[in-house]
Each structure stands twice: as C-alpha cells, then as structure tokens.
Design an enzyme around this catalytic site. Sequence first.
Site, PDB file in Angstrom:
ATOM      1  N   PRO A  43      78.291   2.545 -36.232  1.00 24.56           N
ATOM      2  CA  PRO A  43      78.836   2.278 -37.566  1.00 24.56           C
ATOM      3  C   PRO A  43      77.815   2.539 -38.669  1.00 24.56           C
ATOM      4  O   PRO A  43      78.156   3.025 -39.750  1.00 24.56           O
ATOM      5  CB  PRO A  43      79.236   0.804 -37.486  1.00 24.56           C
ATOM      6  CG  PRO A  43      79.444   0.537 -36.031  1.00 24.56           C
ATOM      7  CD  PRO A  43      78.434   1.385 -35.329  1.00 24.56           C
ATOM      8  N   PRO A 232      41.188   7.839   9.644  1.00 29.70           N
ATOM      9  CA  PRO A 232      41.911   6.991  10.601  1.00 29.70           C
ATOM     10  C   PRO A 232      43.408   6.875  10.359  1.00 29.70           C
ATOM     11  O   PRO A 232      44.120   6.316  11.188  1.00 29.70           O
ATOM     12  CB  PRO A 232      41.225   5.628  10.439  1.00 29.70           C
ATOM     13  CG  PRO A 232      40.714   5.634   9.035  1.00 29.70           C
ATOM     14  CD  PRO A 232      40.318   7.052   8.742  1.00 29.70           C
ATOM     15  N   ASP A 255      47.396  17.378  14.593  1.00 34.56           N
ATOM     16  CA  ASP A 255      47.582  16.737  15.893  1.00 34.56           C
ATOM     17  C   ASP A 255      48.336  15.422  15.752  1.00 34.56           C
ATOM     18  O   ASP A 255      48.717  15.013  14.652  1.00 34.56           O
ATOM     19  CB  ASP A 255      46.237  16.554  16.614  1.00 34.56           C
ATOM     20  CG  ASP A 255      45.262  15.672  15.846  1.00 34.56           C
ATOM     21  OD1 ASP A 255      45.711  14.666  15.250  1.00 34.56           O
ATOM     22  OD2 ASP A 255      44.048  15.961  15.858  1.00 34.56           O
ATOM     23  N   LYS A 277      48.334  17.259  21.616  1.00 31.71           N
ATOM     24  CA  LYS A 277      48.249  17.399  23.066  1.00 31.71           C
ATOM     25  C   LYS A 277      48.659  16.095  23.747  1.00 31.71           C
ATOM     26  O   LYS A 277      48.413  15.003  23.229  1.00 31.71           O
ATOM     27  CB  LYS A 277      46.820  17.765  23.492  1.00 31.71           C
ATOM     28  CG  LYS A 277      46.365  19.118  22.966  1.00 31.71           C
ATOM     29  CD  LYS A 277      45.004  19.488  23.476  1.00 31.71           C
ATOM     30  CE  LYS A 277      43.890  18.785  22.727  1.00 31.71           C
ATOM     31  NZ  LYS A 277      43.701  19.280  21.366  1.00 31.71           N
ATOM     32  N   GLY A 307      42.804  13.949  13.336  1.00 29.86           N
ATOM     33  CA  GLY A 307      42.577  12.532  13.087  1.00 29.86           C
ATOM     34  C   GLY A 307      41.103  12.199  13.209  1.00 29.86           C
ATOM     35  O   GLY A 307      40.381  12.765  14.035  1.00 29.86           O
ATOM     36  N   GLY A 308      40.620  11.287  12.360  1.00 24.91           N
ATOM     37  CA  GLY A 308      39.213  10.908  12.403  1.00 24.91           C
ATOM     38  C   GLY A 308      38.328  12.009  11.860  1.00 24.91           C
ATOM     39  O   GLY A 308      38.589  12.589  10.806  1.00 24.91           O
ATOM     40  N   THR A 337      35.508   8.747  10.876  1.00 22.12           N
ATOM     41  CA  THR A 337      35.914   8.715  12.275  1.00 22.12           C
ATOM     42  C   THR A 337      36.721   7.452  12.558  1.00 22.12           C
ATOM     43  O   THR A 337      36.520   6.402  11.940  1.00 22.12           O
ATOM     44  CB  THR A 337      34.702   8.830  13.203  1.00 22.12           C
ATOM     45  OG1 THR A 337      35.155   9.070  14.533  1.00 22.12           O
ATOM     46  CG2 THR A 337      33.855   7.570  13.182  1.00 22.12           C
ATOM     47  N   ALA A 338      37.678   7.562  13.482  1.00 22.69           N
ATOM     48  CA  ALA A 338      38.634   6.480  13.711  1.00 22.69           C
ATOM     49  C   ALA A 338      37.941   5.172  14.085  1.00 22.69           C
ATOM     50  O   ALA A 338      38.393   4.095  13.692  1.00 22.69           O
ATOM     51  CB  ALA A 338      39.616   6.887  14.804  1.00 22.69           C
TER      52      ALA A 338
END
Length: 458
Positions: A43, A232, A255, A277, A307-308, A337-338
Amino acid sequence: MDHLPVFLRLKRQPVVVVGGGTVAARKVSALLKTGAQVTVIAPAVHPPLAAQATRGELRHIAATFSPEHLDDAVAVIAATDDAAVNVAVSDAAQARRIPVNVVDDVSLSTFIFPAIIDRSPILVAVSSAGHAPVLARRIRAQIEALLPSRLGALARFMGERRRAVQRALGATARRRFWERIVSGPVAGRVLAGDESGAAHAFGRELLTSRVTAAPAAGGSGLGEVYLIGAGPGDPDLLTLRALQLLQQADVILYDRLVSPQVLERARRDAELIFVGKTHGEHGQQARIHELLLRHARAGKRVARLKGGDPFVFGRGGEELEALAAHDIPCTVVPGITAALGAAAAATLPLTHRRLAHSVTFVNGHQGEGEALPEIVARLRAAGAGRDHPAALIAHATLPRQQIVRGTLADILARARTRQLAPPALLIVGNVAAFAAMADACGFTTAAGTPALAVGALA
C-alpha cells in the site's frame, strides 16, 4: 544439504517483492543488480523505493497483496511484518510452483538468500540454511578479507582470452596454463591494476605454452604423480599441501583407509579409482603401479592417496621405485600417520617422561582371520603380563571413533562386546592407561616401559 546452492539468471525476468519497508528495499537492491524487472506490492513504500519507482527502476503497485499479483513471476519475496500476509504469499507462490522466499522464515520459503561476497563475475555465497545467519555473515566477512578487490577484473581478463587459449592448447595443457596464469605474474599485474602489462605477459606465456605443449588435437606430454598421506581420517588433519594437490589432480587412486570425508576435498571432476587391497588378494599392488604409469604417461596429474603417511606401512616406497624406474616425476606429501593421529584422538601420549621413553610401530596385518587374538597371544608369550595396559582405537578421528581400554587379559572380550570393527589401532604399554587425572582415577604405572603401537588391525 538442506538446499542446493544455485545462481539464478534474472536479467529482464519479472520478480515480485511483497512489502515496502527497509527489508524489502534491501532485497530490491540486490535484485536490481541482476537486471531483474522488479514489481513491489505494498500500500505504501519506503522513500528510497518510491524514488526508484519514480525513476522507472521498478514498478510499484499500491495495493494489498492478491495471488494474481504473482502471475508470470519467476520468483517471489515476502518481506512484510504481517505474518498472515507472508503465509498468503508463500501459499500462492507454491501453488503456482514459483520459488518463494519469506524473509526470516525458512519454513515458508522454498529458497533462501545467502550472505554474498561480490567480486562480479566472481560470486561467493555463504548460507547456514537459516540456522545461524549471524555466523554466515561472520564467515562472509572473513572471506571478504581474503579476496582481492580486483578479483572480478582478473576473472573478466581471463574470460576475454578463453577462446584464444582453447584454439591454441589441448585440454590438459589448457588447465595447466590457466593454473600458471592465476598463480603467476599475469594475475599479479591484473590485481595491481596493470592490465596492459598483464596482456603482454599473457601473450608471452601463451606463446611459450604453444611451443612446449602437445598440439591441441594431439597427445599430451608426460604427467606427474603425487604420493599423498591422507592422515588418520579427519579431513581437517590433511596438510595444506595435500589439499592443494588434491585440487589439481586429474585422477585419484585411493585405498580403503581413506575416508569419504577426505575424498570430498578432492577436485569435483577428478576421476576416482578405488585400489584398496583385501587380505589374500594378489596382484593388486602391480595393478596400482600400472595405473600410476598409464595415467601419468597420458599427461595426467595422478594423486595416490593413502591413509596415514605414504611411507609408514603404506608401500609408498615401492610405488616411488616404480615411478623412478620409468622417469615419472613424483611429489611426496607426508601425512599424519594413523598411529599418531589415533593416539592423539584418544589423548594417549605415545611417549611420556614417566611412562614410556620409546615407541615401536608394528604392522598389524595378518593373513586370513583375525589379527588381534594372535597379537595378544604373542605379546603374552614374549613375557607381557595379563595386567599390561592396552587400548584399541577404531575409526580414529572420525565421528564414529571408538576407544576400548583394558588389559591384555580382557581387551579381546571388551572389543567383542563393543563390536569394534577395523580399521583399528592397538596401543600396548603403560601409556595405554594414561589419563590426565591418572592418580585420581587410581592408575598405578611403572616408569620407563616402552609403548607398542600396532596399526591397521584387520
């Protein structure tokens, strides 16, 4: 995701804004920047909106909202302080399958406005899906501080030369060429305002690339391989160099110890190849070598993501030898590293002045069957007492992380009760019983006992 991030092209498209106050004015301002044909339904309107209507920048219909106002609209925004009107706008828009945003009410909206960093044509949108707008604005401010003010000029500079580069270079060579441009002196000169100097430098760079690269219709030059430690599991524990190379890689071989969260940080159009693997599987490492060589010889940048750390039980050394034997360039990027990551996630120091002066890392892989019972039996046979502290950490650093503490006498039973699943890390030694409040918890430990970390138990 609660919402799919998209960018709408609204140039010369009809958009309706219901409401005439300051909030509506802000939305109208953003819409006009896109070239939208804006109609404001209210309005009465805020003076700046009235002035824009007078100048013909928007259309103002001085009326209360009616569903017919939405006819032909491609998007609708409700920005009133009347809840009933906002509901009516939302219902009418959704009945017509028109995207609608009700300001500050996600439940009534089918799209939301993000916080925007505008370096047109570069746009960055930040959204909390309506949960925390203040946080989204804070993130926007942090990103604003990082991005050069002339970033848009750089994007336009590159866009104007895109076709010339497409004609001169093949796909692989083009990507590398543009990466050199954005990280080299050409970009620096554009950002500094010297577009003339940038144009000369660009011409020299393109000429060099045409001479050294393969023809656009032909093959590619030799690629390269990155052996990257993925850490990790938690993607926030990737190194900065790992993130940079994951964004450059054309192909990623990963992997089973690489988490999905880490893969999310890779380049979106990279080819992902699983090369994990399993026990008893023969020939997989030879296949990995073959894939690395094949893709690198095709001129691609290949990330071997492990990994790691790639050189701690990762067979990275074997892959490096295979690449070196065929003169394939390789970059090695270490990772957490893990064993270190898992111990830190469980707040277990692997060395401690009172508890452990050394640490030994042992590969926990076995042939078929469970590794943990055999490892515990060998430790006991070697003289470790039944009360020797032990801790198992599974899926370390991830949301589903599990930690089981006990002794060599009961760690197997505890793990089975908790249904602990691999990958897991076994820590044996007095540090396995460590707690920040060890004395208060009643732990008694002998000093100087070495810690043993057994990784990737299957």
